[in-house]
Design a protein around this motif. Structure first.
Motif, PDB file in Angstrom:
ATOM      1  N   LYS A   1     -16.191 -11.872 -67.027  1.00 19.95           N
ATOM      2  CA  LYS A   1     -16.893 -12.808 -67.904  1.00 19.95           C
ATOM      3  C   LYS A   1     -16.210 -12.958 -69.263  1.00 19.95           C
ATOM      4  CE  LYS A   1     -21.319 -13.319 -70.130  1.00 19.95           C
ATOM      5  NZ  LYS A   1     -22.630 -12.730 -70.332  1.00 19.95           N
ATOM      6  N   GLY A   2     -15.729 -11.872 -69.832  1.00 21.25           N
ATOM      7  CA  GLY A   2     -15.057 -11.939 -71.129  1.00 21.25           C
ATOM      8  C   GLY A   2     -13.823 -12.813 -71.088  1.00 21.25           C
ATOM      9  N   GLU A   3     -13.046 -12.662 -70.043  1.00 19.37           N
ATOM     10  CA  GLU A   3     -11.845 -13.488 -69.917  1.00 19.37           C
ATOM     11  C   GLU A   3     -12.194 -14.937 -69.594  1.00 19.37           C
ATOM     12  OE1 GLU A   3      -8.318 -12.071 -68.139  1.00 19.37           O
ATOM     13  OE2 GLU A   3      -8.912  -9.979 -68.397  1.00 19.37           O
ATOM     14  N   ALA A   4     -13.281 -15.133 -68.863  1.00 19.83           N
ATOM     15  CA  ALA A   4     -13.735 -16.493 -68.573  1.00 19.83           C
ATOM     16  C   ALA A   4     -14.158 -17.172 -69.869  1.00 19.83           C
ATOM     17  CB  ALA A   4     -14.891 -16.470 -67.573  1.00 19.83           C
ATOM     18  N   LYS A   5     -14.779 -16.425 -70.758  1.00 16.84           N
ATOM     19  CA  LYS A   5     -15.207 -16.955 -72.049  1.00 16.84           C
ATOM     20  C   LYS A   5     -13.994 -17.395 -72.871  1.00 16.84           C
ATOM     21  CE  LYS A   5     -18.253 -17.506 -75.398  1.00 16.84           C
ATOM     22  NZ  LYS A   5     -19.094 -18.654 -75.446  1.00 16.84           N
ATOM     23  N   VAL A   6     -12.913 -16.638 -72.797  1.00 22.99           N
ATOM     24  CA  VAL A   6     -11.687 -17.005 -73.511  1.00 22.99           C
ATOM     25  C   VAL A   6     -11.089 -18.279 -72.906  1.00 22.99           C
ATOM     26  CG1 VAL A   6      -9.314 -16.284 -73.994  1.00 22.99           C
ATOM     27  CG2 VAL A   6     -11.179 -14.644 -74.238  1.00 22.99           C
ATOM     28  N   MET A   7     -11.061 -18.349 -71.592  1.00 19.10           N
ATOM     29  CA  MET A   7     -10.449 -19.496 -70.923  1.00 19.10           C
ATOM     30  C   MET A   7     -11.275 -20.764 -71.091  1.00 19.10           C
ATOM     31  SD  MET A   7      -8.847 -19.581 -67.186  1.00 19.10           S
ATOM     32  CE  MET A   7      -7.942 -20.980 -66.587  1.00 19.10           C
TER      33      MET A   7
ATOM     34  N   LEU B   1     -18.080 -22.904 -72.842  1.00 16.81           N
ATOM     35  CA  LEU B   1     -19.214 -22.421 -72.067  1.00 16.81           C
ATOM     36  C   LEU B   1     -19.899 -21.288 -72.829  1.00 16.81           C
ATOM     37  CD1 LEU B   1     -17.684 -22.300 -68.473  1.00 16.81           C
ATOM     38  CD2 LEU B   1     -19.006 -24.128 -69.529  1.00 16.81           C
ATOM     39  N   THR B   2     -21.213 -21.336 -72.854  1.00 21.43           N
ATOM     40  CA  THR B   2     -21.962 -20.296 -73.560  1.00 21.43           C
ATOM     41  C   THR B   2     -22.110 -19.058 -72.685  1.00 21.43           C
ATOM     42  OG1 THR B   2     -24.109 -21.026 -72.727  1.00 21.43           O
ATOM     43  CG2 THR B   2     -23.303 -22.077 -74.758  1.00 21.43           C
ATOM     44  N   ASP B   3     -22.493 -17.958 -73.311  1.00 20.37           N
ATOM     45  CA  ASP B   3     -22.760 -16.735 -72.551  1.00 20.37           C
ATOM     46  C   ASP B   3     -23.860 -16.966 -71.519  1.00 20.37           C
ATOM     47  OD1 ASP B   3     -20.839 -15.115 -73.778  1.00 20.37           O
ATOM     48  OD2 ASP B   3     -22.207 -14.504 -75.367  1.00 20.37           O
ATOM     49  N   ASP B   4     -24.880 -17.719 -71.919  1.00 13.94           N
ATOM     50  CA  ASP B   4     -25.974 -18.012 -70.990  1.00 13.94           C
ATOM     51  C   ASP B   4     -25.478 -18.799 -69.778  1.00 13.94           C
ATOM     52  OD1 ASP B   4     -27.845 -16.688 -72.542  1.00 13.94           O
ATOM     53  OD2 ASP B   4     -28.562 -18.516 -73.526  1.00 13.94           O
ATOM     54  N   GLU B   5     -24.607 -19.766 -70.009  1.00 12.92           N
ATOM     55  CA  GLU B   5     -24.061 -20.546 -68.894  1.00 12.92           C
ATOM     56  C   GLU B   5     -23.221 -19.676 -67.974  1.00 12.92           C
ATOM     57  OE1 GLU B   5     -23.723 -25.024 -70.698  1.00 12.92           O
ATOM     58  OE2 GLU B   5     -22.236 -23.551 -71.342  1.00 12.92           O
ATOM     59  N   LEU B   6     -22.434 -18.792 -68.552  1.00  6.40           N
ATOM     60  CA  LEU B   6     -21.632 -17.890 -67.731  1.00  6.40           C
ATOM     61  C   LEU B   6     -22.524 -16.921 -66.961  1.00  6.40           C
ATOM     62  CD1 LEU B   6     -18.654 -17.249 -70.157  1.00  6.40           C
ATOM     63  CD2 LEU B   6     -18.604 -18.542 -68.019  1.00  6.40           C
ATOM     64  N   ASP B   7     -23.640 -16.517 -67.569  1.00  5.66           N
ATOM     65  CA  ASP B   7     -24.597 -15.674 -66.852  1.00  5.66           C
ATOM     66  C   ASP B   7     -25.209 -16.430 -65.681  1.00  5.66           C
ATOM     67  OD1 ASP B   7     -24.209 -13.477 -68.495  1.00  5.66           O
ATOM     68  OD2 ASP B   7     -25.939 -13.922 -69.780  1.00  5.66           O
ATOM     69  N   ILE B   8     -25.518 -17.698 -65.902  1.00  5.45           N
ATOM     70  CA  ILE B   8     -26.089 -18.522 -64.833  1.00  5.45           C
ATOM     71  C   ILE B   8     -25.085 -18.671 -63.691  1.00  5.45           C
ATOM     72  CG2 ILE B   8     -26.809 -20.883 -64.242  1.00  5.45           C
ATOM     73  CD1 ILE B   8     -28.057 -20.978 -67.093  1.00  5.45           C
ATOM     74  N   ALA B   9     -23.822 -18.855 -64.034  1.00  2.00           N
ATOM     75  CA  ALA B   9     -22.777 -19.008 -63.012  1.00  2.00           C
ATOM     76  C   ALA B   9     -22.653 -17.743 -62.168  1.00  2.00           C
ATOM     77  CB  ALA B   9     -21.445 -19.351 -63.659  1.00  2.00           C
ATOM     78  N   GLU B  10     -22.828 -16.587 -62.782  1.00  2.00           N
ATOM     79  CA  GLU B  10     -22.767 -15.291 -62.104  1.00  2.00           C
ATOM     80  C   GLU B  10     -21.589 -15.158 -61.149  1.00  2.00           C
ATOM     81  OE1 GLU B  10     -26.385 -13.566 -60.511  1.00  2.00           O
ATOM     82  OE2 GLU B  10     -27.483 -15.204 -61.465  1.00  2.00           O
ATOM     83  N   GLY B  11     -20.488 -15.817 -61.448  1.00  2.00           N
ATOM     84  CA  GLY B  11     -19.311 -15.696 -60.611  1.00  2.00           C
ATOM     85  C   GLY B  11     -19.308 -16.606 -59.405  1.00  2.00           C
ATOM     86  N   HIS B  12     -20.315 -17.443 -59.243  1.00  2.00           N
ATOM     87  CA  HIS B  12     -20.341 -18.387 -58.131  1.00  2.00           C
ATOM     88  C   HIS B  12     -19.442 -19.561 -58.474  1.00  2.00           C
ATOM     89  CE1 HIS B  12     -23.592 -16.393 -55.951  1.00  2.00           C
ATOM     90  NE2 HIS B  12     -24.088 -16.111 -57.155  1.00  2.00           N
ATOM     91  N   LYS B  13     -18.432 -19.749 -57.645  1.00  2.00           N
ATOM     92  CA  LYS B  13     -17.420 -20.759 -57.939  1.00  2.00           C
ATOM     93  C   LYS B  13     -18.013 -22.157 -58.078  1.00  2.00           C
ATOM     94  CE  LYS B  13     -13.435 -20.361 -55.724  1.00  2.00           C
ATOM     95  NZ  LYS B  13     -12.445 -20.137 -54.647  1.00  2.00           N
ATOM     96  N   ASP B  14     -18.984 -22.501 -57.248  1.00  2.00           N
ATOM     97  CA  ASP B  14     -19.538 -23.847 -57.310  1.00  2.00           C
ATOM     98  C   ASP B  14     -20.311 -24.077 -58.601  1.00  2.00           C
ATOM     99  OD1 ASP B  14     -21.446 -21.997 -56.355  1.00  2.00           O
ATOM    100  OD2 ASP B  14     -22.564 -23.533 -55.280  1.00  2.00           O
ATOM    101  N   ARG B  15     -21.047 -23.075 -59.055  1.00  2.48           N
ATOM    102  CA  ARG B  15     -21.775 -23.201 -60.321  1.00  2.48           C
ATOM    103  C   ARG B  15     -20.810 -23.297 -61.499  1.00  2.48           C
ATOM    104  NH1 ARG B  15     -26.189 -18.396 -59.561  1.00  2.48           N
ATOM    105  NH2 ARG B  15     -27.156 -19.202 -57.681  1.00  2.48           N
ATOM    106  N   LEU B  16     -19.802 -22.431 -61.477  1.00  4.12           N
ATOM    107  CA  LEU B  16     -18.808 -22.433 -62.548  1.00  4.12           C
ATOM    108  C   LEU B  16     -18.050 -23.755 -62.571  1.00  4.12           C
ATOM    109  CD1 LEU B  16     -17.444 -20.888 -64.833  1.00  4.12           C
ATOM    110  CD2 LEU B  16     -15.952 -19.822 -63.124  1.00  4.12           C
ATOM    111  N   SER B  17     -17.714 -24.257 -61.401  1.00  2.00           N
ATOM    112  CA  SER B  17     -17.012 -25.529 -61.306  1.00  2.00           C
ATOM    113  C   SER B  17     -17.841 -26.652 -61.925  1.00  2.00           C
ATOM    114  CB  SER B  17     -16.705 -25.858 -59.841  1.00  2.00           C
ATOM    115  OG  SER B  17     -16.107 -27.108 -59.717  1.00  2.00           O
TER     116      SER B  17
END
Length: 65
Positions: free
Chosen positions: A14-20, A24-40
């Motif tokens: 998540k930390g590296e995703a936040k940099v990239m 995206l907010t922390d809450d959005e990254l939490d919602i994505a939870e590593g699911h590629k479709d949500r993150l996409s």
């Protein structure tokens, strides 16, 4: 890397995703939870990327792990 593996490592990633994808907010990254479709979907929405572009970025990001 499959969805279960991504979800299991998401807290580490998540930390590296936040940099990239800094828009995206922390809450959005939490919602994505590593699911590629949500993150996409979030990347498409925030950055105006196409689905294919977002998926390429995610695959590139995941290839580091």
């Amino acid at each position: 890397m499959n969805t279960d593996q991504i979800a299991g490592k998401w807290k580490q990633m998540k930390g590296e995703a936040k940099v990239m994808w800094g828009k995206l907010t922390d809450d959005e990254l939490d919602i994505a939870e590593g699911h590629k479709d949500r993150l996409s979907g979030l990347i498409q929405e925030r950055y105006g990327r196409t689905k294919e572009e977002a998926e390429r970025e995610i695959n590139s990001f995941l290839s580091r792990y």
